[in-house]
Design an enzyme around this catalytic site. Structure first.
Site, PDB file in Angstrom:
ATOM      1  CG  HIS A   9      -8.741  -3.815   7.256  1.00 21.23           C
ATOM      2  ND1 HIS A   9      -8.028  -4.969   7.007  1.00 21.23           N
ATOM      3  CD2 HIS A   9      -8.016  -2.809   6.725  1.00 21.23           C
ATOM      4  CE1 HIS A   9      -6.901  -4.658   6.369  1.00 21.23           C
ATOM      5  NE2 HIS A   9      -6.876  -3.354   6.198  1.00 21.23           N
ATOM      6  CG  ASP A 107      -8.279  -7.839   9.081  1.00 21.54           C
ATOM      7  OD1 ASP A 107      -9.066  -7.141   8.430  1.00 21.54           O
ATOM      8  OD2 ASP A 107      -7.084  -8.043   8.721  1.00 21.54           O
TER       9      ASP A 107
HETATM   10  C1  UDX Z   1      -7.289  -0.025   3.067  1.00 19.79           C
HETATM   11  C2  UDX Z   1      -6.277  -0.229   1.957  1.00 19.79           C
HETATM   12  O1  UDX Z   1      -5.875   0.981   1.395  1.00 19.79           O
HETATM   13  C3  UDX Z   1      -6.782  -1.155   0.934  1.00 19.79           C
HETATM   14  O2  UDX Z   1      -5.872  -1.239  -0.132  1.00 19.79           O
HETATM   15  C4  UDX Z   1      -6.993  -2.489   1.593  1.00 19.79           C
HETATM   16  O3  UDX Z   1      -7.375  -3.427   0.623  1.00 19.79           O
HETATM   17  C5  UDX Z   1      -8.022  -2.323   2.681  1.00 19.79           C
HETATM   18  O4  UDX Z   1      -7.613  -1.322   3.590  1.00 19.79           O
HETATM   19  P1  UDX Z   1      -8.800   2.024   2.107  1.00 19.79           P
HETATM   20  O5  UDX Z   1      -7.564   2.705   1.719  1.00 19.79           O
HETATM   21  O6  UDX Z   1      -9.715   2.760   2.971  1.00 19.79           O
HETATM   22  O7  UDX Z   1      -8.516   0.587   2.730  1.00 19.79           O
HETATM   23  O8  UDX Z   1      -9.532   1.678   0.703  1.00 19.79           O
HETATM   24  P2  UDX Z   1     -10.669   0.674   0.286  1.00 19.79           P
HETATM   25  O9  UDX Z   1     -10.246  -0.734   0.451  1.00 19.79           O
HETATM   26  O10 UDX Z   1     -11.071   1.057  -1.063  1.00 19.79           O
HETATM   27  O11 UDX Z   1     -11.860   0.945   1.309  1.00 19.79           O
HETATM   28  C6  UDX Z   1     -12.525   2.167   1.406  1.00 19.79           C
HETATM   29  C7  UDX Z   1     -13.954   1.920   1.808  1.00 19.79           C
HETATM   30  O12 UDX Z   1     -14.532   3.166   2.190  1.00 19.79           O
HETATM   31  C8  UDX Z   1     -14.813   1.351   0.674  1.00 19.79           C
HETATM   32  O13 UDX Z   1     -15.667   0.348   1.157  1.00 19.79           O
HETATM   33  C9  UDX Z   1     -15.634   2.551   0.219  1.00 19.79           C
HETATM   34  O14 UDX Z   1     -16.917   2.242  -0.261  1.00 19.79           O
HETATM   35  C10 UDX Z   1     -15.740   3.365   1.483  1.00 19.79           C
HETATM   36  N1  UDX Z   1     -15.897   4.798   1.161  1.00 19.79           N
HETATM   37  C11 UDX Z   1     -14.908   5.474   0.524  1.00 19.79           C
HETATM   38  C12 UDX Z   1     -17.078   5.428   1.498  1.00 19.79           C
HETATM   39  O15 UDX Z   1     -18.005   4.825   2.055  1.00 19.79           O
HETATM   40  N2  UDX Z   1     -17.198   6.747   1.177  1.00 19.79           N
HETATM   41  C13 UDX Z   1     -16.238   7.458   0.565  1.00 19.79           C
HETATM   42  O16 UDX Z   1     -16.440   8.657   0.328  1.00 19.79           O
HETATM   43  C14 UDX Z   1     -15.036   6.802   0.230  1.00 19.79           C
END
Ligand code: UDX
Length: 457
Positions: A9, A107
């Site tokens: 987020h 948000d």
């Molecule tokens: C959560 C929910 O799981 C997701 O479904 C919702 O839409 C938003 O909140 P998260 O699980 O962390 O988020 O997944 P995601 O939405 O994919 O966000 C992860 C973020 O971390 C991405 O922007 C990704 O680029 C970043 N990231 C991930 C990194 O910078 N480095 C990494 O090694 C892994």
């Protein structure tokens, strides 16, 4: 601007903040102390830390940090944050020698902020960090619950959610049936969301999120029109607030809003790998697996004989600090494991041939932005819905819908790495996205109209 304090987020909110700043707006960020961003990366923004300033407040101690329980903090803040938010906003509104406040952007899950903004006659825009189709399905949860979709026999539904141990699910044909109201989905996709109508938990947060998003002055989505045209039409029919669809990853990277340090040491190794030869693996910032499933993943990967770059976050395997469950000799020459990576940069690297993902929405959009096909292993929330769309609607990935089974993992990895048609579709989607950013394109126009809209307040 007031992000929800979780990586998935925080990233899109800071991308939006950077975008608005680049268009001439001054930015003040309200943030919890929990998961505080690195303010030194944003000398051009003003920060105010709110809601959890009292170190003796025991309500916030010992809350879980991983898995779905991590969101219990959100439930608490939504219940008790209104006075503090109002107080902080009053200070901003009465500050002398500061530019006037145009609006509050929060948000969507900070639903309590709508009544606070209303009291102060301040327009509130929401940033919804998931897809439009997820919003429509979340809006229907009470209805789907009343129809009994969440009430399969305990024997069926409980193991499905319990640590995502899909391997133990009895053979219940209902799980594979279509959801009549959303024919794209199977019944199991709805169950995997992981929460239903309730009065005091995530179901409550979601129904209030939907209600207060509808009451807001505008909705900003991390998406683009060509990806979700039908859903956009439905939402425009149902909700008076204007919608702005902006694929943030095409405007700014998330490097400066990363809550963990991004390891870049593997980049020289990645540079030496052939084009489309590496599977990039990452399951976002909060998902967690049981050790037996982690071991299954390792075997599936080894058997695929593909080279890989794997982000294993400390805490990803429950009960382990980091990599203790790995067998000796893994990853060997074929792979690299890091704690956290510059994901967008990795996805844009020509060596990456596929993304094995938990289908978080940011990860999904970032993959679409770079034209990388996906292997989807969703956990809960919007992720099973994203995975279904990726595989069945956009056809740019494979959905591992039966959980962690090594043979299926191996087959999916091999298939996605070799499937030229899927790679072509992924490129096609990226081209549509790129075209939407050019002057006159839908994403370009969305940015312009958002800027005009905020300026009009
Ligand atoms: C959560 C929910 O799981 C997701 O479904 C919702 O839409 C938003 O909140 P998260 O699980 O962390 O988020 O997944 P995601 O939405 O994919 O966000 C992860 C973020 O971390 C991405 O922007 C990704 O680029 C970043 N990231 C991930 C990194 O910078 N480095 C990494 O090694 C892994």
């Amino acid at each position: 601007m007031f992000p929800l304090p979780y990586q998935g987020h925080v990233n899109p909110m800071f991308q939006l903040a950077n975008l608005l700043y680049s268009k001439g707006f001054s930015i003040t960020i309200f943030h919890t102390n929990f998961n505080k961003p690195k303010t030194s990366n944003y000398p051009h923004f003003t920060f105010r830390f709110i809601l959890d300033n009292d170190p003796h407040d025991e309500r916030y101690a010992n809350l879980p940090l991983q898995g779905m329980g991590a969101f219990s903090r959100i439930i608490l803040f939504n219940k008790c944050g209104a006075d503090q938010l109002r107080h902080q906003l009053e200070l901003e509104l009465s500050a002398k020698d500061e530019p006037p406040v145009s609006c509050l952007i929060t948000d969507a899950s900070w639903h309590f902020a709508q009544s606070v903004a209303d009291c102060l006659n301040l327009p509130r825009l929401v940033l919804r960090t998931s897809s439009l189709f997820c919003f429509l399905i979340y809006a229907s949860i009470p209805f789907l619950d009343d129809l009994g979709y969440f009430n399969l026999s305990d024997n069926t539904a409980t193991p499905l959610l319990d640590g995502l141990g899909y391997n133990n699910v009895p053979d219940d044909k209902r799980l594979e049936e279509q959801v009549a109201e959303f024919p794209v989905l199977k019944v199991k996709d709805v169950i995997k969301i992981g929460f239903k109508k309730d009065n005091d938990g995530m179901g409550d947060i979601i129904s209030n999120m939907v209600k207060q998003t509808k009451a807001s002055s505008g909705i900003i989505w991390n998406s683009f029109k060509e990806l979700e045209q039908l859903q956009l039409e439905t939402i425009r029919r149902d909700i008076p607030a204007p919608c702005f669809l902006i694929p943030f990853a095409k405007h700014f990277t998330t490097a400066s809003s990363s809550l963990l340090d991004q390891d870049r040491s593997f980049l020289p190794w990645l540079d030496q790998q052939p084009r489309n030869s590496i599977v990039y693996i990452s399951f976002g910032s909060v998902a967690q697996v049981e050790e037996k499933h982690f071991v299954e993943m390792v075997h599936g990967l080894v058997d695929s004989k593909q080279s890989f770059l794997w982000v294993v976050r400390p805490g990803f395997v429950s009960g382990s600090t980091w990599l203790e469950p790995l067998p000796d000799g893994f990853p060997g020459e074929r792979g690299r494991i890091v704690k956290w990576a510059p994901q967008q940069e990795v996805l844009g690297h020509e060596a990456i041939g596929a993304f094995w993902t938990h289908s978080g929405w940011n990860s999904t959009v970032e993959s679409v932005c770079e034209g990388v096909p996906m292997i989807c292993s969703p956990f809960w929330g919007d992720q099973p819905l994203d995975a279904r769309y990726v595989s069945d609607v956009w056809k740019v990935g494979v959905y591992l819908e039966n959980g962690w089974k090594r043979e299926e993992i191996t087959n999916a990895i091999r298939r996605v790495m070799a499937d030229e048609e899927m790679r072509e579709k992924s490129r096609g989607l990226k081209q549509k996205l790129d075209a939407s950013l050019i002057e006159g394109g839908s994403s370009y126009e969305s940015v312009e109209s958002l800027v005009d809209y905020i300026s009009s307040f």
